[in-house]
Design a protein around this motif. Structure first.
Motif, short mmCIF file in Angstrom:
data_model
loop_
_atom_site.label_atom_id
_atom_site.label_comp_id
_atom_site.label_asym_id
_atom_site.label_seq_id
_atom_site.Cartn_x
_atom_site.Cartn_y
_atom_site.Cartn_z
N UNK A 126 0.85 -1.20 0.00
CA UNK A 126 0.00 0.00 0.00
C UNK A 126 0.88 1.24 0.00
N UNK A 127 0.50 2.20 -0.86
CA UNK A 127 1.22 3.47 -0.96
C UNK A 127 0.18 4.59 -1.01
N UNK A 128 0.42 5.68 -0.31
CA UNK A 128 -0.46 6.85 -0.33
C UNK A 128 0.24 7.99 -1.05
N UNK A 129 -0.47 8.63 -1.99
CA UNK A 129 0.03 9.79 -2.72
C UNK A 129 -0.84 10.99 -2.36
N UNK A 182 4.68 10.68 -2.56
CA UNK A 182 4.46 9.54 -1.67
C UNK A 182 4.52 10.01 -0.23
N UNK A 183 3.42 9.84 0.49
CA UNK A 183 3.36 10.25 1.90
C UNK A 183 3.36 9.07 2.85
N UNK A 184 3.11 7.86 2.34
CA UNK A 184 3.12 6.66 3.19
C UNK A 184 3.36 5.45 2.30
N UNK A 185 4.13 4.48 2.79
CA UNK A 185 4.38 3.24 2.06
C UNK A 185 4.62 2.13 3.07
N UNK A 211 13.79 1.19 -0.45
CA UNK A 211 13.57 1.33 0.98
C UNK A 211 12.47 2.36 1.21
N UNK A 212 11.71 2.16 2.28
CA UNK A 212 10.63 3.09 2.59
C UNK A 212 11.16 4.51 2.72
N UNK A 213 12.31 4.66 3.39
CA UNK A 213 12.87 6.00 3.60
C UNK A 213 13.20 6.70 2.28
N UNK A 214 13.57 5.92 1.26
CA UNK A 214 13.92 6.51 -0.03
C UNK A 214 12.69 6.89 -0.84
#
Length: 737
Positions: free
Chosen positions: A214-217, A223-226, A237-240
């Protein structure tokens, strides 16, 4: 947004601005001032305009408040001119709601926005006004599954919301602080309840337990959440990923198809999906679920048999600052559509300058051309442009950058101010202005026609991809500028020819007041076959004629001159005979064009007129008491068809105060309106108009016709009012019938 009652919404508030640059220090309305969105209208997007000295329909509209979509999507619509072929311009000019029920209707009625946004959505545009003032306009978008028509409740909701916005504008203006657009539209976000820590943790755990990634744009696509699973599927990586655009963080997603699906979801507010290939060949399925605050993306492995979109350029840097290819195509497509419709040089200059600065993120822009072997700045936007302006009268051989790219056809890019100063010490750079510079040649048909200069407020590396994009945009501008110069030359020639064929002045006839107007068609060469003439025959008789030759070209204008000459030569004969002689001449010439004509013989001594028509619209008669009606004349065949055609005449009495209006069909024709209805509308305007000043009345009639609908035909108008009887030779006054 909350007041719309819609599950998805997007509000636009474009504001008028009759300046070419952003106005200073004028504040855009806040969300509270604007009152959210119109209550009761389940809209997905909207726009409103605010006060200025002139009416809204006569000035530029600028986007002021924006909700439900990012500014990037709205860049092409930051500025709406009164004659732009878009729904908002029509709605404000015609003071009515314009409804576009779907993608096919948009493409048919408004090709430019249909080309730029080829997605499923419905649209309503409406003016924001009250009985005293036109404040601007509102645009609302609905999702692609909206029914093809608005409900009564929705229409009422839109009307109530516009009334509320007009009230806000009126009160602000009354307080001496009129609302005006700012440099950027104000973004309005829907109100959402903020969850507490426990609830937020539970939501994250819920999402993590779902299968797939799940990814939020957000509304800008960032990208605000992954989830960890999403990052694993994407190979990062999530941080990237956080805080980046997908097609920037992942080079294999830099593909027009990926960004196009994102745009489709954001605009249509409908779920879309796509399959992409993550190197070295992993197929991933993406489902995009849009909402008013952004897009939720579900990522799952795709079956091997699914068709995959082509991957992006593997050499594209994941952290490259240059625009993605999809963004470039979007900008190119919009600029191309706009410049295709631009007519003269000034149209091209205004459109290019107004669009390129926000689209490219530049600080300033200047357009320069060569005239008499010297540079001339024809437009600039953004921060006050001064580099090369001091040398705008310098010869092209001076060696300054704008002249060099014009002569060589090779663009120049300077990543820093120091680099520019080292290469071209003569380039004037003001303190605090410009940290990176792009000098682009405007090349059309293999030859430079000018230079485009862009400045940026920070250093810029100008990667090869970005240089290609900038060069392509400059090429589009150059081609349009070259066509516009040719158009302007043809316009000047056409106007000279038209002026030579139409009467230079109308005769002064005792007992009559006369006023005439002629306007060429809005598009094309600007020359047509409409003509009129007034011929003084004797001390008490006068002839008047008006006609329309088929076509809008030089051939039509040449035939118009021959028809006018033939009528002039036969003037004085009975009206039917004048038309019959002219008809025989035209059939002998066999020009392949038909002509309508109306001829009137006015006898002031007997206060009577005889008229005959050859397929021409009937004249309007305004009687001394103000009553206005079309004159019923025996029909006649168009000139140039049958050499044996005969033309019967009809008559009417002309007591003092009678007004005759002779006109061509370009004055009354309106798309979607029958000729009888359009003629009745003209008769009503003539009846209501102030007849004391005939010139003012003529201007009012032409102005009403131009405001009612776009005109694609020439229009001619001849007003003749009887003021009394001239003296006969010898001083005996004429005797009325």
């Amino acid at each position: 947004m909350r007041r719309t009652g819609a599950s998805v919404g997007m509000l636009y508030l474009p504001a008028p601005d009759d300046e070419t640059v952003d106005p200073p220090a004028a504040a855009a309305p806040s969300h509270e001032q604007a009152g959210g969105l119109p209550g009761g209208a389940p809209a997905a997007s909207g726009a409103a305009t605010l006060p200025a000295p002139r009416p809204a329909h006569d000035r530029v509209l600028r986007l002021t408040v924006l909700g439900g979509v990012s500014r990037e999507f709205a860049v092409p619509w930051y500025r709406v001119a009164p004659d732009d072929p878009v729904p908002l311009a029509d709605a404000v000019a015609q003071r009515r709601l314009v409804w576009v029920g779907g993608q096919e209707e948009m493409a048919r009625r408004y090709p430019r926005p249909g080309l730029i946004l080829p997605y499923r959505f419905a649209l309503a545009a409406t003016p924001v006004s009250d009985p005293e003032t036109d404040w601007g306009g509102l645009v609302l978008l609905w999702p692609g599954d909206h029914p093809p028509r608005l409900t009564t409740a929705q229409r009422d909701g839109i009307a109530a919301g516009c009334a509320r916005l007009a009230g806000v504008c009126r009160r602000a203006a009354g307080n001496g602080r009129p609302l005006r657009p700012g440099p950027q539209p104000r973004l309005v976000r829907p109100h959402r309840r903020t969850p507490g820590p426990i609830e937020a943790t539970a939501a994250v755990e819920f999402i993590e337990r779902l299968p797939g990634g799940s990814v939020a744009l957000d509304l800008n696509g960032v990208i605000t959440y992954a989830t960890e699973e999403a990052a694993g599927l994407l190979g990062a990586e999530v941080e990237d990923l956080l805080g980046t655009l997908p097609w920037e963080a992942l080079s294999w997603m830099d593909d027009p198809a990926v960004e196009d699906r994102y745009r489709a979801a954001a605009i249509s507010r409908q779920t879309t999906s796509l399959t992409a290939i993550r190197p070295p060949g992993v197929r991933l399925c993406f489902e995009l679920h849009p909402g008013p605050t952004g897009i939720s993306v579900r990522i799952t492995p795709a079956p091997a048999e699914d068709a995959a979109v082509p991957s992006g350029d593997p050499e594209h840097s994941a952290h490259s600052p240059l625009p993605s290819r999809a963004t470039a195509l979007y900008q190119l497509m919009h600029l191309a559509a706009t410049l295709t419709e631009a007519a003269g040089v000034q149209d091209v200059v205004d459109q290019a300058a107004d669009q390129l600065v926000p689209a490219l993120g530049a600080q300033a822009l200047a357009l320069l051309t060569a005239e008499e072997n010297r540079l001339r700045v024809i437009a600039y936007r953004g921060a006050p442009y001064r580099a090369d302006v001091r040398d705008e009268s310098a010869p092209l051989t001076s060696g300054i950058p704008a002249a060099k790219v014009l002569l060589t056809g090779t663009p120049l890019f300077f990543t820093t101010r120091a680099e520019l100063a080292l290469a071209h010490p003569r380039a004037a750079v003001l303190k605090g202005q410009g940290e990176a510079w792009a000098y682009l040649p405007l090349i059309a048909s293999g030859r430079p026609v000018g230079s485009l200069v862009l400045t940026y407020d920070r250093s810029r590396p100008f990667h090869p991809g970005e240089r290609a994009i900038l060069t392509a945009l400059a090429g589009l501008t150059a081609q349009a500028l070259d066509r516009a110069r040719l158009y302007d030359s043809k316009q000047e020639l056409a106007h000279r020819l038209q002026a030579g064929l139409l009467p230079h002045s109308l005769p002064r006839v005792p007992g009559l007041e006369i006023a005439a107007r002629y306007l060429p068609a809005g598009r094309g060469v600007g020359i047509g076959g409409d003509f009129y003439d007034v011929i003084r025959l004797t001390g008490t008789t006068t002839a008047a004629t008006i006609g329309d030759v088929q076509g809008h070209n030089v051939e039509a204008a040449a035939l118009m001159g021959q028809v006018r000459t033939a009528v002039h030569a036969s003037a004085g004969a009975p009206p039917g005979e004048v038309l019959a002689r002219t008809n025989r001449l035209l059939t002998d010439l066999d020009p392949g064009l038909f002509t309508s004509c109306l001829y009137a013989h006015i006898d002031l001594a007997h206060h009577r007129a005889l008229l005959a028509t050859a397929g021409h619209p009937p004249p309007l008669v305004r009687h001394p008491d103000g009553r206005t009606e079309p004159l019923d004349l025996p029909p006649g065949l168009l000139l140039g068809i049958d050499p044996a055609a005969r033309y019967a005449a009809g008559g009417l009495t002309l007591p003092p105060g009678t007004l005759l209006a002779l006109y061509t069909d370009g004055l009354v024709e309106q798309r979607g309106l029958g000729l009888d209805e359009a003629t009745a509308d003209l008769a009503e305007q003539l009846s209501r108009g102030e007849a004391g000043d005939l010139d003012a009345l003529a201007d009012a009639l032409v102005g009403h016709a131009r405001a009612a609908a776009p005109r694609h035909d020439d229009m001619a108008l001849l007003l003749i009012r009887v003021t009394g009887s001239p003296e006969r030779p010898g001083g005996e006054p004429g005797r009325p019938v």
